[in-house]
Design a protein around this motif. Sequence first.
Motif, PDB file in Angstrom:
ATOM      1  N   LYS A  45       0.837  -1.191   0.000  1.00 45.34           N
ATOM      2  CA  LYS A  45       0.000   0.000   0.000  1.00 45.34           C
ATOM      3  C   LYS A  45       0.879   1.250   0.000  1.00 45.34           C
ATOM      4  CE  LYS A  45      -3.732  -2.284   2.563  1.00 45.34           C
ATOM      5  NZ  LYS A  45      -4.545  -2.270   3.804  1.00 45.34           N
ATOM      6  N   PRO A  46       0.363   2.365  -0.516  1.00 46.95           N
ATOM      7  CA  PRO A  46       1.172   3.600  -0.569  1.00 46.95           C
ATOM      8  C   PRO A  46       1.792   3.990   0.771  1.00 46.95           C
ATOM      9  CG  PRO A  46      -0.838   3.869  -1.846  1.00 46.95           C
ATOM     10  CD  PRO A  46      -0.950   2.540  -1.156  1.00 46.95           C
ATOM     11  N   SER A  47       1.093   3.721   1.875  1.00 46.46           N
ATOM     12  CA  SER A  47       1.608   4.114   3.187  1.00 46.46           C
ATOM     13  C   SER A  47       2.858   3.342   3.590  1.00 46.46           C
ATOM     14  CB  SER A  47       0.524   3.925   4.244  1.00 46.46           C
ATOM     15  OG  SER A  47       0.109   2.565   4.304  1.00 46.46           O
ATOM     16  N   SER A  48       3.040   2.130   3.030  1.00 46.02           N
ATOM     17  CA  SER A  48       4.193   1.306   3.384  1.00 46.02           C
ATOM     18  C   SER A  48       5.098   1.014   2.197  1.00 46.02           C
ATOM     19  CB  SER A  48       3.724  -0.011   4.007  1.00 46.02           C
ATOM     20  OG  SER A  48       2.930  -0.748   3.084  1.00 46.02           O
ATOM     21  N   ALA A  49       4.839   1.657   1.066  1.00 46.97           N
ATOM     22  CA  ALA A  49       5.623   1.410  -0.143  1.00 46.97           C
ATOM     23  C   ALA A  49       6.960   2.147  -0.085  1.00 46.97           C
ATOM     24  CB  ALA A  49       4.843   1.853  -1.368  1.00 46.97           C
ATOM     25  N   PHE A  88      16.390   6.596  -0.547  1.00 51.44           N
ATOM     26  CA  PHE A  88      15.201   5.758  -0.683  1.00 51.44           C
ATOM     27  C   PHE A  88      14.901   5.106   0.668  1.00 51.44           C
ATOM     28  CE2 PHE A  88      16.517   5.917  -5.149  1.00 51.44           C
ATOM     29  CZ  PHE A  88      15.297   6.166  -5.759  1.00 51.44           C
ATOM     30  N   GLU A  89      13.625   5.127   1.056  1.00 56.31           N
ATOM     31  CA  GLU A  89      13.254   4.586   2.356  1.00 56.31           C
ATOM     32  C   GLU A  89      11.939   3.826   2.279  1.00 56.31           C
ATOM     33  OE1 GLU A  89      12.912   8.144   4.756  1.00 56.31           O
ATOM     34  OE2 GLU A  89      10.777   8.326   4.284  1.00 56.31           O
ATOM     35  N   LYS A  90      11.724   2.988   3.278  1.00 61.16           N
ATOM     36  CA  LYS A  90      10.494   2.200   3.386  1.00 61.16           C
ATOM     37  C   LYS A  90      10.114   2.105   4.857  1.00 61.16           C
ATOM     38  CE  LYS A  90       8.433  -2.111   1.650  1.00 61.16           C
ATOM     39  NZ  LYS A  90       7.661  -2.465   2.839  1.00 61.16           N
ATOM     40  N   ARG A  91       8.831   2.312   5.176  1.00 54.03           N
ATOM     41  CA  ARG A  91       8.388   2.340   6.565  1.00 54.03           C
ATOM     42  C   ARG A  91       7.687   1.054   7.000  1.00 54.03           C
ATOM     43  NH1 ARG A  91       8.699   7.320   8.915  1.00 54.03           N
ATOM     44  NH2 ARG A  91       9.243   9.045   7.551  1.00 54.03           N
ATOM     45  N   GLY A  92       7.019   0.377   6.092  1.00 52.51           N
ATOM     46  CA  GLY A  92       6.288  -0.827   6.465  1.00 52.51           C
ATOM     47  C   GLY A  92       6.946  -2.085   5.953  1.00 52.51           C
ATOM     48  N   ASP A  93       6.676  -3.236   6.595  1.00 53.03           N
ATOM     49  CA  ASP A  93       7.233  -4.541   6.249  1.00 53.03           C
ATOM     50  C   ASP A  93       8.726  -4.426   5.942  1.00 53.03           C
ATOM     51  OD1 ASP A  93       7.734  -7.132   5.615  1.00 53.03           O
ATOM     52  OD2 ASP A  93       6.352  -7.250   3.911  1.00 53.03           O
ATOM     53  N   LEU A  94       9.501  -4.265   6.984  1.00 52.63           N
ATOM     54  CA  LEU A  94      10.935  -4.025   6.844  1.00 52.63           C
ATOM     55  C   LEU A  94      11.709  -5.268   6.428  1.00 52.63           C
ATOM     56  CD1 LEU A  94      11.413  -1.746   9.975  1.00 52.63           C
ATOM     57  CD2 LEU A  94      11.025  -1.072   7.598  1.00 52.63           C
ATOM     58  N   THR A  95      11.023  -6.416   6.297  1.00 51.39           N
ATOM     59  CA  THR A  95      11.697  -7.645   5.854  1.00 51.39           C
ATOM     60  C   THR A  95      11.641  -7.803   4.337  1.00 51.39           C
ATOM     61  OG1 THR A  95       9.691  -9.009   6.021  1.00 51.39           O
ATOM     62  CG2 THR A  95      11.036  -8.773   8.016  1.00 51.39           C
ATOM     63  N   GLN A  96      10.886  -6.987   3.661  1.00 47.44           N
ATOM     64  CA  GLN A  96      10.654  -7.131   2.225  1.00 47.44           C
ATOM     65  C   GLN A  96      11.873  -6.705   1.407  1.00 47.44           C
ATOM     66  OE1 GLN A  96       7.526  -4.622   0.213  1.00 47.44           O
ATOM     67  NE2 GLN A  96       6.422  -6.557   0.393  1.00 47.44           N
ATOM     68  N   PRO A  97      12.326  -7.533   0.450  1.00 49.08           N
ATOM     69  CA  PRO A  97      13.441  -7.138  -0.416  1.00 49.08           C
ATOM     70  C   PRO A  97      12.993  -6.069  -1.431  1.00 49.08           C
ATOM     71  CG  PRO A  97      13.197  -9.537  -0.330  1.00 49.08           C
ATOM     72  CD  PRO A  97      11.946  -8.939   0.243  1.00 49.08           C
ATOM     73  N   TRP A  98      13.779  -5.006  -1.570  1.00 51.46           N
ATOM     74  CA  TRP A  98      13.447  -3.939  -2.506  1.00 51.46           C
ATOM     75  C   TRP A  98      14.663  -3.039  -2.682  1.00 51.46           C
ATOM     76  CZ3 TRP A  98      13.681   1.321  -1.302  1.00 51.46           C
ATOM     77  CH2 TRP A  98      13.901   1.627   0.042  1.00 51.46           C
ATOM     78  N   PHE A  99      14.621  -2.169  -3.686  1.00 49.89           N
ATOM     79  CA  PHE A  99      15.610  -1.105  -3.827  1.00 49.89           C
ATOM     80  C   PHE A  99      15.083  -0.061  -4.813  1.00 49.89           C
ATOM     81  CE2 PHE A  99      17.025  -4.482  -6.811  1.00 49.89           C
ATOM     82  CZ  PHE A  99      16.972  -3.808  -8.025  1.00 49.89           C
ATOM     83  N   GLY A 103      12.766   4.047   6.791  1.00 52.25           N
ATOM     84  CA  GLY A 103      12.337   5.427   6.961  1.00 52.25           C
ATOM     85  C   GLY A 103      11.977   5.750   8.396  1.00 52.25           C
ATOM     86  N   SER A 104      12.396   4.877   9.342  1.00 47.31           N
ATOM     87  CA  SER A 104      12.095   5.087  10.758  1.00 47.31           C
ATOM     88  C   SER A 104      13.309   4.707  11.592  1.00 47.31           C
ATOM     89  CB  SER A 104      10.882   4.252  11.182  1.00 47.31           C
ATOM     90  OG  SER A 104      11.195   2.873  11.140  1.00 47.31           O
ATOM     91  N   ALA A 105      13.164   4.800  12.916  1.00 46.93           N
ATOM     92  CA  ALA A 105      14.264   4.437  13.805  1.00 46.93           C
ATOM     93  C   ALA A 105      14.544   2.939  13.786  1.00 46.93           C
ATOM     94  CB  ALA A 105      13.946   4.894  15.224  1.00 46.93           C
ATOM     95  N   THR A 106      13.568   2.149  13.357  1.00 52.83           N
ATOM     96  CA  THR A 106      13.750   0.699  13.253  1.00 52.83           C
ATOM     97  C   THR A 106      14.353   0.373  11.894  1.00 52.83           C
ATOM     98  OG1 THR A 106      11.796   0.348  14.632  1.00 52.83           O
ATOM     99  CG2 THR A 106      12.616  -1.538  13.375  1.00 52.83           C
ATOM    100  N   PRO A 107      15.509  -0.270  11.841  1.00 54.76           N
ATOM    101  CA  PRO A 107      16.174  -0.521  10.557  1.00 54.76           C
ATOM    102  C   PRO A 107      15.487  -1.625   9.757  1.00 54.76           C
ATOM    103  CG  PRO A 107      17.403  -1.534  12.338  1.00 54.76           C
ATOM    104  CD  PRO A 107      16.312  -0.738  12.988  1.00 54.76           C
ATOM    105  N   LEU A 108      15.848  -1.727   8.488  1.00 58.42           N
ATOM    106  CA  LEU A 108      15.381  -2.848   7.680  1.00 58.42           C
ATOM    107  C   LEU A 108      15.848  -4.155   8.304  1.00 58.42           C
ATOM    108  CD1 LEU A 108      16.193  -1.611   4.033  1.00 58.42           C
ATOM    109  CD2 LEU A 108      14.058  -1.357   5.305  1.00 58.42           C
ATOM    110  N   ALA A 109      15.138  -5.234   7.996  1.00 54.10           N
ATOM    111  CA  ALA A 109      15.488  -6.554   8.528  1.00 54.10           C
ATOM    112  C   ALA A 109      15.344  -7.583   7.413  1.00 54.10           C
ATOM    113  CB  ALA A 109      14.607  -6.916   9.722  1.00 54.10           C
TER     114      ALA A 109
END
Length: 234
Positions: free
Chosen positions: A74-78, A94-105, A209-215
Motif C-alpha cells: 500500500k502507498p503508506s508502506s511502499a 530511498f526509504e520504506k516504513r512498512g514490512d521491513l523484511t521485504q526485499p526492494w531497492f 524510513g524510521s528508527a527501526t532498521p530494515l530486517a
Amino acid sequence: MLFALFALAQTDYVVAESTVLVGNAPGQSTIAHGPTETVVDMDSCRFSMPLLQDQWWKFDDFYPVFIAAKQLPKPSSAPRLWQAQTSSGTDWHFEKRGDLTQPWFGLMCENTEYFSLLTDWKPPEDDAFAVQVLRDDNDRRCPATLTDQGWKPNELAGRANTYTFEQWGGDKSSGFIFGFHDKSKRHITRVAFCLLRGKDVLIGAAESGSATPLAISDAGFEQIKKAVRSIAFE
C-alpha cells in the motif's frame, strides 16, 4: 529461405512484444509484474532486467523501485524517494516504513563527473562548491574505489565487519553491492550498490524510513543481488 526469414522476423517480433518498457513516457508502463522481460528507461541509464515470479517494477515520476512481493505494498508502506532542499542542491535517499523484511531497492541515474574518484573534470569556479557537495554525497552512496584488482570498499563504507561486499565486472559495465547488517549478522539493515557504464552511474539504495532498521533476510538479500547482477545497460 523466404519462409525461414519470415519465421525469424516473427520470432524477433514476439520477443520484442513480450518485453515491458518501464518508464513515464507515453506508451511506457509505470508498473511491471514478473515473470517478464523488462527494459527500464531512465534516459542515459537505460537497462534491461528480467523480473521473476512475484517481482515488480514501480516507476514514480523519474525513478523506478524494485519490489519482491506477491502484491504491491500500500502507498503508506511502499518504498519511496525522500528529498530535501539544501543550500547546495537536493539531498535524497530511498526509504520504506512498512514490512521491513521485504526485499526492494530504488534507483537513480548519475554522471561520473559527480563522483570524486571517477573523473578528472574540474567544474567552473562558480560551481565548484556545489559540485563538490554533490560529489561528497555520491561518494558516500558509492563507497568503493576501482583498483587494478577491481572494486574495493574504501573508508567511507565504515568498518569491514559491518557489511558484506560483492563486486563484479563485464565487457560493458562493472559494479558492486553492499549489504550493511546488524550486530547479529542475521539481517541486512541497508543496501547500497552502484553500476558503472561509461559516464553513466546507476545508484541503488534501500533503507528504513524510521528508527527501526530494515530486517532483510540472507535469502532476501540474495534475491536483491541476483536482480542487480541481471541488469544490463542498453
